[in-house]
Design a protein around this motif. Structure first.
Motif, PDB file in Angstrom:
ATOM      1  N   UNK A 277      -2.335   4.570   6.948  1.00  0.00           N
ATOM      2  CA  UNK A 277      -3.760   4.589   7.214  1.00  0.00           C
ATOM      3  C   UNK A 277      -4.232   5.960   7.643  1.00  0.00           C
ATOM      4  N   UNK A 278      -5.538   6.103   7.756  1.00  0.00           N
ATOM      5  CA  UNK A 278      -6.119   7.388   8.129  1.00  0.00           C
ATOM      6  C   UNK A 278      -6.923   7.248   9.408  1.00  0.00           C
ATOM      7  N   UNK A 279      -7.376   8.377   9.930  1.00  0.00           N
ATOM      8  CA  UNK A 279      -8.148   8.422  11.170  1.00  0.00           C
ATOM      9  C   UNK A 279      -9.453   9.190  10.942  1.00  0.00           C
ATOM     10  N   UNK A 280     -10.101   8.927   9.814  1.00  0.00           N
ATOM     11  CA  UNK A 280     -11.319   9.627   9.404  1.00  0.00           C
ATOM     12  C   UNK A 280     -11.077  11.125   9.268  1.00  0.00           C
ATOM     13  N   UNK A 281      -9.934  11.471   8.682  1.00  0.00           N
ATOM     14  CA  UNK A 281      -9.664  12.871   8.399  1.00  0.00           C
ATOM     15  C   UNK A 281     -10.485  13.363   7.215  1.00  0.00           C
ATOM     16  N   UNK A 282     -10.538  14.667   7.078  1.00  0.00           N
ATOM     17  CA  UNK A 282     -11.105  15.297   5.889  1.00  0.00           C
ATOM     18  C   UNK A 282     -10.091  15.183   4.749  1.00  0.00           C
ATOM     19  N   UNK A 283     -10.410  15.802   3.621  1.00  0.00           N
ATOM     20  CA  UNK A 283      -9.490  15.809   2.484  1.00  0.00           C
ATOM     21  C   UNK A 283      -8.182  16.528   2.804  1.00  0.00           C
ATOM     22  N   UNK A 284      -8.155  17.343   3.854  1.00  0.00           N
ATOM     23  CA  UNK A 284      -6.887  17.973   4.265  1.00  0.00           C
ATOM     24  C   UNK A 284      -5.864  16.893   4.623  1.00  0.00           C
ATOM     25  N   UNK A 285      -6.221  16.022   5.547  1.00  0.00           N
ATOM     26  CA  UNK A 285      -5.302  14.969   5.956  1.00  0.00           C
ATOM     27  C   UNK A 285      -5.116  13.907   4.890  1.00  0.00           C
ATOM     28  N   UNK A 286      -6.184  13.575   4.161  1.00  0.00           N
ATOM     29  CA  UNK A 286      -6.103  12.540   3.133  1.00  0.00           C
ATOM     30  C   UNK A 286      -5.181  12.972   1.998  1.00  0.00           C
ATOM     31  N   UNK A 287      -5.191  14.251   1.649  1.00  0.00           N
ATOM     32  CA  UNK A 287      -4.318  14.738   0.579  1.00  0.00           C
ATOM     33  C   UNK A 287      -2.842  14.641   0.966  1.00  0.00           C
ATOM     34  N   UNK A 288      -2.554  14.782   2.249  1.00  0.00           N
ATOM     35  CA  UNK A 288      -1.180  14.596   2.714  1.00  0.00           C
ATOM     36  C   UNK A 288      -0.770  13.133   2.571  1.00  0.00           C
ATOM     37  N   UNK A 289      -1.647  12.211   2.988  1.00  0.00           N
ATOM     38  CA  UNK A 289      -1.358  10.781   2.827  1.00  0.00           C
ATOM     39  C   UNK A 289      -1.111  10.450   1.360  1.00  0.00           C
ATOM     40  N   UNK A 290      -1.898  11.034   0.474  1.00  0.00           N
ATOM     41  CA  UNK A 290      -1.799  10.724  -0.955  1.00  0.00           C
ATOM     42  C   UNK A 290      -0.418  11.018  -1.517  1.00  0.00           C
ATOM     43  N   UNK A 291       0.285  11.976  -0.955  1.00  0.00           N
ATOM     44  CA  UNK A 291       1.620  12.301  -1.442  1.00  0.00           C
ATOM     45  C   UNK A 291       2.617  11.159  -1.201  1.00  0.00           C
ATOM     46  N   UNK A 292       2.287  10.266  -0.281  1.00  0.00           N
ATOM     47  CA  UNK A 292       3.156   9.127   0.031  1.00  0.00           C
ATOM     48  C   UNK A 292       2.869   7.905  -0.829  1.00  0.00           C
ATOM     49  N   UNK A 293       1.810   7.938  -1.633  1.00  0.00           N
ATOM     50  CA  UNK A 293       1.368   6.753  -2.364  1.00  0.00           C
ATOM     51  C   UNK A 293       2.476   6.046  -3.155  1.00  0.00           C
ATOM     52  N   UNK A 294       3.367   6.761  -3.852  1.00  0.00           N
ATOM     53  CA  UNK A 294       4.392   6.051  -4.613  1.00  0.00           C
ATOM     54  C   UNK A 294       5.336   5.212  -3.746  1.00  0.00           C
ATOM     55  N   UNK A 295       5.322   5.434  -2.430  1.00  0.00           N
ATOM     56  CA  UNK A 295       6.231   4.727  -1.534  1.00  0.00           C
ATOM     57  C   UNK A 295       5.558   3.551  -0.816  1.00  0.00           C
ATOM     58  N   UNK A 296       4.283   3.264  -1.115  1.00  0.00           N
ATOM     59  CA  UNK A 296       3.505   2.347  -0.295  1.00  0.00           C
ATOM     60  C   UNK A 296       3.130   1.061  -1.024  1.00  0.00           C
ATOM     61  N   UNK A 297       2.932   0.001  -0.220  1.00  0.00           N
ATOM     62  CA  UNK A 297       2.364  -1.245  -0.724  1.00  0.00           C
ATOM     63  C   UNK A 297       0.840  -1.237  -0.601  1.00  0.00           C
ATOM     64  N   UNK A 298       0.346  -0.708   0.527  1.00  0.00           N
ATOM     65  CA  UNK A 298      -1.085  -0.654   0.804  1.00  0.00           C
ATOM     66  C   UNK A 298      -1.424   0.735   1.342  1.00  0.00           C
TER      67      UNK A 298
END
Length: 339
Positions: A277-298
């Motif tokens: 999940x996120x904490x209302x980050x900008x695209x800086x933090x969101x882009x880091x989360x996106x790198x984990x997408x292949x490992x996630x269910x949600x």
């Protein structure tokens, strides 16, 4: 490495409400690590629930500046050991860890998900969060942003009625997040009603330390229960394995991508569903989360979508909820604001 820090106020498109607070802007800290002609960016937001301020983060990181800038390489695992040895708090570690990972990938010319050996296919769709408000305003927010999956913030004495009202306006999948506002009995009762309303799962219904109540819920809920406030750092994963069906990992709370990847691995070993999940980050933090997408269910990575204006480019989430990952190295972050 050269370290640069800058505080920024992220303006939200709408007032955002949860069971314990409401806010119109999100203070955030952007960290930049520069080496070899490349710049890596990381982010950590303030959070009153955890007693974190941007000013406090800056003071904390400044004390570690000399050790950070003297570090001889950009290997994220080794760099994270340094951050732990410096006894930085998780939010401070997150900003620096994300910056180091982004820099490391940019120097290698590869996105992080590829460095980790994962492929960018069959990615989960991010939910779009509807903050707690009057029914009319919550419906208006849904109509402004048609989306396949909504996370509905709850925490009132009319929660089931509220979801029932929202359901009249969309066929989208619902997820609900009570942010610790319910009791065990309320959770069990609400779960039965919410399942009939097309809710997929319930996130953190009880206070974070109510393990006795969570044990009752874990054995009686007709909907899956996902931990959030009960799952902060790596050591929390094992306990959550006995009381929840899944965990929601927040990079800022756990300390960044490096510990998050370990939490994902341990969660999988325990048979838990994995969400980030996120904490209302900008695209800086969101882009880091996106790198984990292949490992996630949600995934809940709508932070930048909630902003009036962003401060960076990186991952793109289209109006059709499609995720387009940057082809550049690291997290693929480029700042657009004058920081």
């Amino acid at each position: 490495m050269k370290l640069t820090l800058h505080a920024h106020q992220l303006e939200l498109a709408h007032t955002f409400g949860i069971s314990r607070e409401r806010y119109d802007r999100q203070p955030t800290l952007i960290a930049c690590l520069e080496s070899g002609g490349k710049k890596g960016y990381g982010e950590a937001t303030s959070n009153p629930y955890y007693g974190v301020t941007v000013e406090g983060l800056i003071k904390e990181i400044e004390k570690a500046r000399s050790a950070v800038e003297a570090f001889p390489n950009t290997d994220p695992e080794a760099f994270y050991e340094l951050l732990e040895n410096l006894e930085l708090t998780p939010f401070a570690r997150c900003a620096l860890d994300l910056a180091c990972n982004d820099l490391h990938g940019k120097l290698l010319g590869k996105p992080l998900y590829a460095i980790w050996g994962t492929a960018a296919r069959d990615l989960p769709v991010t939910n779009f969060t509807i903050g707690l408000d009057t029914p009319e305003k919550m419906v208006a927010k849904m109509q402004e942003r048609p989306w396949p999956v909504y996370k509905i913030k709850l925490g009132t004495d009319r929660d089931v009625a509220l979801v029932r009202e929202l359901r009249q306006h969309t066929d989208a999948v619902f997820r609900v997040d009570a942010n610790c506002a319910w009791t065990a009995g309320e959770t069990l009762d609400n779960a039965r009603a919410l399942k009939e309303l097309g809710v997929e799962f319930i996130e953190q219904p009880l206070p974070a330390d109510d393990w006795e109540g969570m044990e009752q819920v874990a054995h009686g809920s007709v909907l899956p229960i996902i931990a959030d406030e009960s799952c902060i750092v790596e050591s929390d994963v094992d306990r959550c394995g006995l009381h929840f069906n899944g965990i929601n990992i927040k990079l800022t709370k756990c300390g960044g991508l490096t510990p998050a990847r370990r939490m994902i691995r341990r969660g999988r070993e325990l048979g838990l569903k994995i969400m980030v999940g996120c904490m209302t980050e900008s695209t800086v933090g969101i882009s880091a989360i996106a790198q984990l997408l292949p490992q996630l269910d949600y995934v809940d990575m709508d932070g930048a979508l909630l902003l009036r204006s962003d401060i960076a480019r990186g991952v793109v989430i289209t109006d059709d909820a499609e995720v387009i990952l940057p082809e550049t190295g690291g997290s693929g972050v480029v700042l657009t604001a004058d920081l």
